[in-house]
Design a protein around this motif. Structure first.
Motif, PDB file in Angstrom:
ATOM      1  N   ALA A  19       0.846  -1.200   0.000  1.00  0.00           N
ATOM      2  CA  ALA A  19       0.000   0.000   0.000  1.00  0.00           C
ATOM      3  C   ALA A  19       0.882   1.251   0.000  1.00  0.00           C
ATOM      4  O   ALA A  19       0.611   2.216  -0.729  1.00  0.00           O
ATOM      5  CB  ALA A  19      -0.910  -0.010   1.223  1.00  0.00           C
ATOM      6  N   ILE A  20       1.953   1.230   0.790  1.00  0.00           N
ATOM      7  CA  ILE A  20       2.848   2.387   0.857  1.00  0.00           C
ATOM      8  C   ILE A  20       3.553   2.565  -0.487  1.00  0.00           C
ATOM      9  O   ILE A  20       3.721   3.686  -0.973  1.00  0.00           O
ATOM     10  CB  ILE A  20       3.838   2.222   2.031  1.00  0.00           C
ATOM     11  CG1 ILE A  20       3.069   2.458   3.332  1.00  0.00           C
ATOM     12  CG2 ILE A  20       5.014   3.188   1.917  1.00  0.00           C
ATOM     13  CD1 ILE A  20       3.701   1.901   4.567  1.00  0.00           C
ATOM     14  N   ALA A  21       3.920   1.441  -1.103  1.00  0.00           N
ATOM     15  CA  ALA A  21       4.560   1.524  -2.431  1.00  0.00           C
ATOM     16  C   ALA A  21       3.622   2.196  -3.426  1.00  0.00           C
ATOM     17  O   ALA A  21       4.051   2.995  -4.268  1.00  0.00           O
ATOM     18  CB  ALA A  21       4.936   0.125  -2.911  1.00  0.00           C
ATOM     19  N   VAL A  35      11.694  10.647  -2.016  1.00  0.00           N
ATOM     20  CA  VAL A  35      12.771   9.691  -1.706  1.00  0.00           C
ATOM     21  C   VAL A  35      12.096   8.461  -1.119  1.00  0.00           C
ATOM     22  O   VAL A  35      11.412   8.545  -0.096  1.00  0.00           O
ATOM     23  CB  VAL A  35      13.791  10.287  -0.717  1.00  0.00           C
ATOM     24  CG1 VAL A  35      14.775   9.200  -0.283  1.00  0.00           C
ATOM     25  CG2 VAL A  35      14.527  11.448  -1.354  1.00  0.00           C
ATOM     26  N   ASP A  36      12.288   7.354  -1.777  1.00  0.00           N
ATOM     27  CA  ASP A  36      11.516   6.164  -1.435  1.00  0.00           C
ATOM     28  C   ASP A  36      12.370   5.149  -0.672  1.00  0.00           C
ATOM     29  O   ASP A  36      13.147   4.404  -1.265  1.00  0.00           O
ATOM     30  CB  ASP A  36      10.951   5.538  -2.711  1.00  0.00           C
ATOM     31  CG  ASP A  36       9.884   4.505  -2.413  1.00  0.00           C
ATOM     32  OD1 ASP A  36       9.725   4.150  -1.238  1.00  0.00           O
ATOM     33  OD2 ASP A  36       9.218   4.064  -3.370  1.00  0.00           O
ATOM     34  N   PHE A  37      12.204   5.148   0.662  1.00  0.00           N
ATOM     35  CA  PHE A  37      12.855   4.135   1.491  1.00  0.00           C
ATOM     36  C   PHE A  37      11.883   2.990   1.805  1.00  0.00           C
ATOM     37  O   PHE A  37      12.115   2.203   2.709  1.00  0.00           O
ATOM     38  CB  PHE A  37      13.323   4.740   2.824  1.00  0.00           C
ATOM     39  CG  PHE A  37      14.513   5.672   2.717  1.00  0.00           C
ATOM     40  CD1 PHE A  37      15.688   5.274   2.093  1.00  0.00           C
ATOM     41  CD2 PHE A  37      14.459   6.956   3.262  1.00  0.00           C
ATOM     42  CE1 PHE A  37      16.784   6.129   2.014  1.00  0.00           C
ATOM     43  CE2 PHE A  37      15.547   7.811   3.193  1.00  0.00           C
ATOM     44  CZ  PHE A  37      16.713   7.394   2.560  1.00  0.00           C
ATOM     45  N   GLY A  38      10.785   2.955   1.050  1.00  0.00           N
ATOM     46  CA  GLY A  38       9.755   1.968   1.363  1.00  0.00           C
ATOM     47  C   GLY A  38       9.947   0.647   0.645  1.00  0.00           C
ATOM     48  O   GLY A  38       9.312  -0.349   0.977  1.00  0.00           O
ATOM     49  N   ALA A 350       5.738   8.124  10.171  1.00  0.00           N
ATOM     50  CA  ALA A 350       5.905   7.871   8.732  1.00  0.00           C
ATOM     51  C   ALA A 350       5.080   8.876   7.922  1.00  0.00           C
ATOM     52  O   ALA A 350       5.544   9.388   6.891  1.00  0.00           O
ATOM     53  CB  ALA A 350       5.486   6.434   8.408  1.00  0.00           C
ATOM     54  N   ALA A 351       3.879   9.184   8.417  1.00  0.00           N
ATOM     55  CA  ALA A 351       3.020  10.159   7.714  1.00  0.00           C
ATOM     56  C   ALA A 351       3.670  11.545   7.747  1.00  0.00           C
ATOM     57  O   ALA A 351       3.660  12.273   6.750  1.00  0.00           O
ATOM     58  CB  ALA A 351       1.641  10.198   8.360  1.00  0.00           C
ATOM     59  N   TYR A 352       4.265  11.890   8.890  1.00  0.00           N
ATOM     60  CA  TYR A 352       4.943  13.193   9.025  1.00  0.00           C
ATOM     61  C   TYR A 352       6.104  13.291   8.020  1.00  0.00           C
ATOM     62  O   TYR A 352       6.256  14.289   7.316  1.00  0.00           O
ATOM     63  CB  TYR A 352       5.446  13.355  10.463  1.00  0.00           C
ATOM     64  CG  TYR A 352       6.391  14.518  10.668  1.00  0.00           C
ATOM     65  CD1 TYR A 352       5.935  15.828  10.610  1.00  0.00           C
ATOM     66  CD2 TYR A 352       7.754  14.300  10.917  1.00  0.00           C
ATOM     67  CE1 TYR A 352       6.805  16.909  10.794  1.00  0.00           C
ATOM     68  CE2 TYR A 352       8.627  15.358  11.108  1.00  0.00           C
ATOM     69  CZ  TYR A 352       8.152  16.663  11.034  1.00  0.00           C
ATOM     70  OH  TYR A 352       9.014  17.716  11.206  1.00  0.00           O
ATOM     71  N   LEU A 353       6.917  12.240   7.961  1.00  0.00           N
ATOM     72  CA  LEU A 353       8.062  12.270   7.049  1.00  0.00           C
ATOM     73  C   LEU A 353       7.600  12.334   5.596  1.00  0.00           C
ATOM     74  O   LEU A 353       8.214  12.997   4.750  1.00  0.00           O
ATOM     75  CB  LEU A 353       8.970  11.051   7.264  1.00  0.00           C
ATOM     76  CG  LEU A 353       9.734  11.022   8.595  1.00  0.00           C
ATOM     77  CD1 LEU A 353      10.538   9.730   8.729  1.00  0.00           C
ATOM     78  CD2 LEU A 353      10.669  12.240   8.716  1.00  0.00           C
ATOM     79  N   VAL A 359       9.521  11.828   2.152  1.00  0.00           N
ATOM     80  CA  VAL A 359      10.319  10.618   2.362  1.00  0.00           C
ATOM     81  C   VAL A 359       9.363   9.469   2.713  1.00  0.00           C
ATOM     82  O   VAL A 359       8.551   9.595   3.629  1.00  0.00           O
ATOM     83  CB  VAL A 359      11.336  10.820   3.512  1.00  0.00           C
ATOM     84  CG1 VAL A 359      11.933   9.482   3.950  1.00  0.00           C
ATOM     85  CG2 VAL A 359      12.446  11.768   3.067  1.00  0.00           C
ATOM     86  N   VAL A 360       9.491   8.394   1.962  1.00  0.00           N
ATOM     87  CA  VAL A 360       8.650   7.229   2.231  1.00  0.00           C
ATOM     88  C   VAL A 360       9.392   6.261   3.146  1.00  0.00           C
ATOM     89  O   VAL A 360      10.533   5.895   2.872  1.00  0.00           O
ATOM     90  CB  VAL A 360       8.293   6.478   0.920  1.00  0.00           C
ATOM     91  CG1 VAL A 360       7.421   5.264   1.220  1.00  0.00           C
ATOM     92  CG2 VAL A 360       7.600   7.407  -0.056  1.00  0.00           C
ATOM     93  N   SER A 361       8.740   5.858   4.233  1.00  0.00           N
ATOM     94  CA  SER A 361       9.277   4.816   5.122  1.00  0.00           C
ATOM     95  C   SER A 361       8.105   3.915   5.470  1.00  0.00           C
ATOM     96  O   SER A 361       6.969   4.209   5.139  1.00  0.00           O
ATOM     97  CB  SER A 361       9.859   5.463   6.381  1.00  0.00           C
ATOM     98  OG  SER A 361       8.828   6.178   7.062  1.00  0.00           O
TER      99      SER A 361
END
Ligand SMILES: Cc1ncc(COP(=O)(O)O)c(C=O)c1O
Length: 401
Positions: A19-21, A35-38, A350-353, A359-361
């Protein structure tokens, strides 16, 4: 018409990482510099010789149904791989090929677990384990590993969780999300425990080839015939060969369990894609240069990002031995109030970032640990640099706030 979904469907959670992706993909499509760290997949290309094997398979018309549990050629390639890399002897009848190792794992849950059974899952854990166990009405029993012990699983931690209902222990070393590997002496002790207490072991070895700083993977099944007889080893070509989209995973274990998995698979999906099976043969038996290059690059990124995180006040992060994730503890920021609202947990962090730093985490709550975020370094060094700066700035703003 109102449809009454089954309680199974109502209770299932969608894969949070997928879902995050999807959110990250949409943001990128909207032109946002994300920036995708997910990511839970290598950012490398499938090796050329693997792609070529698939192209040849198509040209040669290898495009029909195959045996439901996979072609013999691939089972033999897996047998070769298990001997070569893990020192394990299996026959093709002890191997099944599935549509990704996620599918192998679900087949295992289907054939082994039912209502009343308990399955021990060390935390932090890959989200899918607990969901799949619950989908077959069994109960995941969570055993916490400790950050101050490097998230290393021990026999001592597992032992108190065993009850007369315990059917299996699920191991994942190297671990998604922590990157931790089970220390060899503990792996031996856990193998002995499984034998003593007559438990099955499911060993998910998806990240076996991504290990760092001299650590090497050891399969629990290689620790003696007694433990091998009760282990179902699960692995995949997804990570090592950058083949996540091809959907080929496999399991090896006692022939009666593998046969039962094949029966279920034959009624649910039939065979994994014929073309992808040919590609997997090329991946397992072909040159491994691309894998070596990828692991060297992952290690470079791992060290860089870890060092950067260690310089950010308020973050702690263990030094992972494998996989391609870091699992920083960000809980010292919980209680802060950002413009977007309060940050009380990993989902809000994670929502804040995402909102303030693009930035995705992935929130640690998805892995059974709300103090943490999972950051994947399967993304370019430029992105990692940019992402680290953004995280530092965003967290710095919280400290001032
Ligand atoms: C620990 C672990 N096991 C298994 C899988 C499943 O991989 P696949 O279904 O692509 O083989 C993943 C994917 O993220 C994983 O992280």
């Amino acid at each position: 018409m109102t449809v009454n979904l089954s309680s199974r469907a109502r209770n299932a959670s969608p894969s949070a990482t997928l879902a995050i992706a999807a959110v990250a993909k949409q943001m990128k499509a909207d032109g946002i510099d994300v920036v995708d760290f997910g990511l839970g997949e290598p950012d490398f290309e499938t090796p050329a010789h693997v792609k070529e094997a698939a192209i040849v398979a198509i040209r040669e018309g290898f495009t029909r149904y195959t045996a439901a549990s996979g072609i013999d050629e691939l089972k033999k390639a897996i047998v070769t791989k298990l001997k070569r890399d893990n020192g394990l002897s299996y026959t093709p009848a002890e191997v099944i090929v599935s549509c990704g190792s996620k599918h192998s794992l679900f087949n295992i849950a289907e054939v082994l677990f039912e209502s009343g059974d308990e399955v021990i899952v060390p935390a932090p854990y890959w989200v899918t384990y607990t969901e799949q166990i619950q989908l077959v009405d069994a109960r995941p029993v969570i055993v916490q590993t400790r950050e101050d012990e490097g998230f290393h699983l021990t026999r001592a931690a597992l032992e108190p969780a065993i009850t007369p209902k315990t059917k299996a222990i699920l191991l994942n070393s190297p671990c998604n999300p922590t990157g931790a590997m089970i220390p060899p002496e503990q792996l031996r002790a856990i193998a002995a425990l499984a034998v003593e207490r007559d438990l099955l072991v499911i060993s998910d070895e998806a990240y076996e080839s991504m290990t760092y700083s001299g650590h090497t993977h050891m399969s629990i099944a290689s620790l003696g015939e007694e433990v091998k007889q009760r282990t179902i080893l699960v692995n995949t070509v997804s990570k090592a060969y950058a083949m996540t989209g091809w959907r080929i995973g496999y399991a090896a274990g006692p022939a009666d369990i593998i046969k039962a998995m094949g029966t279920i698979q034959s009624q649910v999906t039939s065979n994994p894609t014929s073309i992808a099976q040919k590609a997997a043969v090329a991946a397992l038996l072909g040159p491994h240069d691309d894998l070596i290059t990828m692991v060297i690059e992952f290690d470079r990124r791992r060290r860089y990002l870890l060092n950067r995180l260690h310089t950010i006040p308020g973050i702690t992060c263990t030094n992972p031995e494998g996989a391609f994730y870091l699992f920083p503890n960000v809980s010292s920021f919980y209680g802060a109030v950002a413009n977007s609202g309060p940050i009380r947990n990993s989902a809000e962090m994670a929502a804040y970032l995402l909102q303030t730093a693009n930035v995705v985490s992935v929130p640690g709550s998805e892995f059974g640990s709300d103090a943490h975020l999972r950051l994947s370094y399967a993304t370019s060094m430029d992105s990692i640099r940019k992402g680290a700066e953004r995280i530092e700035r965003a967290l710095g703003a919280l400290r001032k706030g």
